[in-house]
Scaffold this motif. Structure first.
Motif, PDB file in Angstrom:
ATOM      1  N   ALA A   1       1.911  -3.291   3.785  1.00 34.87           N
ATOM      2  CA  ALA A   1       2.168  -2.916   5.178  1.00 34.87           C
ATOM      3  C   ALA A   1       1.551  -3.921   6.147  1.00 34.87           C
ATOM      4  O   ALA A   1       2.201  -4.369   7.094  1.00 34.87           O
ATOM      5  CB  ALA A   1       1.626  -1.513   5.453  1.00 34.87           C
ATOM      6  N   SER A   2       0.311  -4.297   5.903  1.00 36.00           N
ATOM      7  CA  SER A   2      -0.375  -5.230   6.803  1.00 36.00           C
ATOM      8  C   SER A   2       0.315  -6.584   6.832  1.00 36.00           C
ATOM      9  O   SER A   2       0.521  -7.167   7.894  1.00 36.00           O
ATOM     10  CB  SER A   2      -1.835  -5.407   6.377  1.00 36.00           C
ATOM     11  OG  SER A   2      -2.532  -4.193   6.519  1.00 36.00           O
ATOM     12  N   LEU A   3       0.678  -7.089   5.656  1.00 38.13           N
ATOM     13  CA  LEU A   3       1.344  -8.395   5.600  1.00 38.13           C
ATOM     14  C   LEU A   3       2.729  -8.332   6.229  1.00 38.13           C
ATOM     15  O   LEU A   3       3.149  -9.273   6.914  1.00 38.13           O
ATOM     16  CB  LEU A   3       1.434  -8.884   4.157  1.00 38.13           C
ATOM     17  CG  LEU A   3       0.109  -9.257   3.501  1.00 38.13           C
ATOM     18  CD1 LEU A   3       0.323  -9.607   2.034  1.00 38.13           C
ATOM     19  CD2 LEU A   3      -0.578 -10.392   4.239  1.00 38.13           C
ATOM     20  N   GLY A   4       3.440  -7.240   6.001  1.00 35.18           N
ATOM     21  CA  GLY A   4       4.760  -7.080   6.614  1.00 35.18           C
ATOM     22  C   GLY A   4       4.671  -7.065   8.127  1.00 35.18           C
ATOM     23  O   GLY A   4       5.416  -7.767   8.816  1.00 35.18           O
TER      24      GLY A   4
ATOM     25  N   VAL B   1       7.641  -2.357  13.105  1.00 37.16           N
ATOM     26  CA  VAL B   1       6.869  -1.182  12.685  1.00 37.16           C
ATOM     27  C   VAL B   1       7.805  -0.093  12.173  1.00 37.16           C
ATOM     28  O   VAL B   1       7.504   0.564  11.173  1.00 37.16           O
ATOM     29  CB  VAL B   1       5.988  -0.651  13.840  1.00 37.16           C
ATOM     30  CG1 VAL B   1       5.312   0.643  13.451  1.00 37.16           C
ATOM     31  CG2 VAL B   1       4.956  -1.681  14.245  1.00 37.16           C
ATOM     32  N   LYS B   2       8.935   0.097  12.808  1.00 36.16           N
ATOM     33  CA  LYS B   2       9.889   1.129  12.387  1.00 36.16           C
ATOM     34  C   LYS B   2      10.359   0.887  10.958  1.00 36.16           C
ATOM     35  O   LYS B   2      10.471   1.816  10.158  1.00 36.16           O
ATOM     36  CB  LYS B   2      11.083   1.163  13.352  1.00 36.16           C
ATOM     37  CG  LYS B   2      12.149   2.174  13.002  1.00 36.16           C
ATOM     38  CD  LYS B   2      11.649   3.585  13.118  1.00 36.16           C
ATOM     39  CE  LYS B   2      12.778   4.559  12.853  1.00 36.16           C
ATOM     40  NZ  LYS B   2      12.298   5.877  12.504  1.00 36.16           N
ATOM     41  N   VAL B   3      10.615  -0.368  10.602  1.00 33.02           N
ATOM     42  CA  VAL B   3      11.055  -0.700   9.244  1.00 33.02           C
ATOM     43  C   VAL B   3       9.938  -0.399   8.249  1.00 33.02           C
ATOM     44  O   VAL B   3      10.173   0.206   7.191  1.00 33.02           O
ATOM     45  CB  VAL B   3      11.494  -2.178   9.154  1.00 33.02           C
ATOM     46  CG1 VAL B   3      11.760  -2.601   7.715  1.00 33.02           C
ATOM     47  CG2 VAL B   3      12.726  -2.415  10.019  1.00 33.02           C
ATOM     48  N   MET B   4       8.711  -0.803   8.572  1.00 33.69           N
ATOM     49  CA  MET B   4       7.584  -0.533   7.683  1.00 33.69           C
ATOM     50  C   MET B   4       7.346   0.977   7.554  1.00 33.69           C
ATOM     51  O   MET B   4       7.023   1.462   6.474  1.00 33.69           O
ATOM     52  CB  MET B   4       6.313  -1.231   8.169  1.00 33.69           C
ATOM     53  CG  MET B   4       6.349  -2.746   8.076  1.00 33.69           C
ATOM     54  SD  MET B   4       6.777  -3.437   6.447  1.00 33.69           S
ATOM     55  CE  MET B   4       5.561  -2.724   5.386  1.00 33.69           C
ATOM     56  N   THR B   5       7.522   1.705   8.634  1.00 33.61           N
ATOM     57  CA  THR B   5       7.359   3.161   8.607  1.00 33.61           C
ATOM     58  C   THR B   5       8.329   3.786   7.613  1.00 33.61           C
ATOM     59  O   THR B   5       7.954   4.645   6.813  1.00 33.61           O
ATOM     60  CB  THR B   5       7.575   3.749  10.016  1.00 33.61           C
ATOM     61  OG1 THR B   5       6.581   3.211  10.888  1.00 33.61           O
ATOM     62  CG2 THR B   5       7.490   5.263  10.024  1.00 33.61           C
TER      63      THR B   5
ATOM     64  N   LEU C   1       1.472   6.315  12.947  1.00 33.08           N
ATOM     65  CA  LEU C   1       0.683   6.443  11.723  1.00 33.08           C
ATOM     66  C   LEU C   1       0.653   5.116  10.973  1.00 33.08           C
ATOM     67  O   LEU C   1      -0.404   4.661  10.530  1.00 33.08           O
ATOM     68  CB  LEU C   1       1.259   7.540  10.830  1.00 33.08           C
ATOM     69  CG  LEU C   1       0.572   7.751   9.483  1.00 33.08           C
ATOM     70  CD1 LEU C   1      -0.869   8.208   9.693  1.00 33.08           C
ATOM     71  CD2 LEU C   1       1.334   8.754   8.653  1.00 33.08           C
ATOM     72  N   THR C   2       1.803   4.466  10.871  1.00 31.05           N
ATOM     73  CA  THR C   2       1.873   3.176  10.185  1.00 31.05           C
ATOM     74  C   THR C   2       0.991   2.151  10.874  1.00 31.05           C
ATOM     75  O   THR C   2       0.206   1.455  10.225  1.00 31.05           O
ATOM     76  CB  THR C   2       3.328   2.660  10.146  1.00 31.05           C
ATOM     77  OG1 THR C   2       4.137   3.637   9.509  1.00 31.05           O
ATOM     78  CG2 THR C   2       3.430   1.337   9.409  1.00 31.05           C
ATOM     79  N   ALA C   3       1.092   2.070  12.182  1.00 33.57           N
ATOM     80  CA  ALA C   3       0.308   1.094  12.939  1.00 33.57           C
ATOM     81  C   ALA C   3      -1.184   1.387  12.847  1.00 33.57           C
ATOM     82  O   ALA C   3      -1.996   0.470  12.696  1.00 33.57           O
ATOM     83  CB  ALA C   3       0.762   1.069  14.394  1.00 33.57           C
TER      84      ALA C   3
END
Length: 138
Positions: A82-85, A92-96, A106-108
């Motif tokens: 997540a951090s590297l992405g 952020v929406k994609v990582m979420t 929450l992801t952030a």
């Protein structure tokens, strides 16, 4: 958290490895016959029964130690991904969605770790990895 099931984009090498594993698993299923347990899982023991989750963590610990790498938990790879992405410009929406979080906040908050020197290294690391920022027009 969202559902435990979600789609994941896989590179061709990973797809090939999973297909090879599936062939192995089907051969084991045939060999075990009536003794095979259809657990519906991708990674099982040769008789189809579930592998205890701790086995994966223990194996990861042994292999990272043997490779001389710093000790981290297997779960920490999720945060690293997540951090590297996020640092590479993945929205952020994609990582979420990838992580199955209920909100982008929450992801952030949980998965975006800022390391010393990350701000200055961000651009250099992106270029080195061949990553370019995603623009609104894409």
């Amino acid at each position: 958290m969202a559902s435990g099931r979600r789609a994941a984009a896989l590179d061709p090498r990973t797809v090939a490895a999973l297909r090879a594993w599936r062939k192995t698993q089907l051969a084991e299923r045939l060999a075990w016959g009536e003794g095979w347990t259809d657990s519906g899982l991708v990674f099982t023991r040769e008789d189809g029964t579930a592998v205890h989750p701790e086995w994966f963590s223990d194996t990861f610990d042994r292999r990272t130690k043997a490779a001389g790498l710093p000790r981290i938990r297997l779960h920490d790879l999720r945060h690293t991904h997540a951090s590297l992405g996020l640092a590479a410009g993945v929205p952020v929406k994609v990582m979420t969605e990838r992580l199955g979080h209920s909100t982008s906040a929450l992801t952030a908050d949980v998965d975006q770790h800022v390391t010393p020197g990350a701000r200055g290294a961000r651009g250099r690391n992106r270029r080195r990895a061949g990553v370019r920022p995603v623009t609104r027009s894409e």
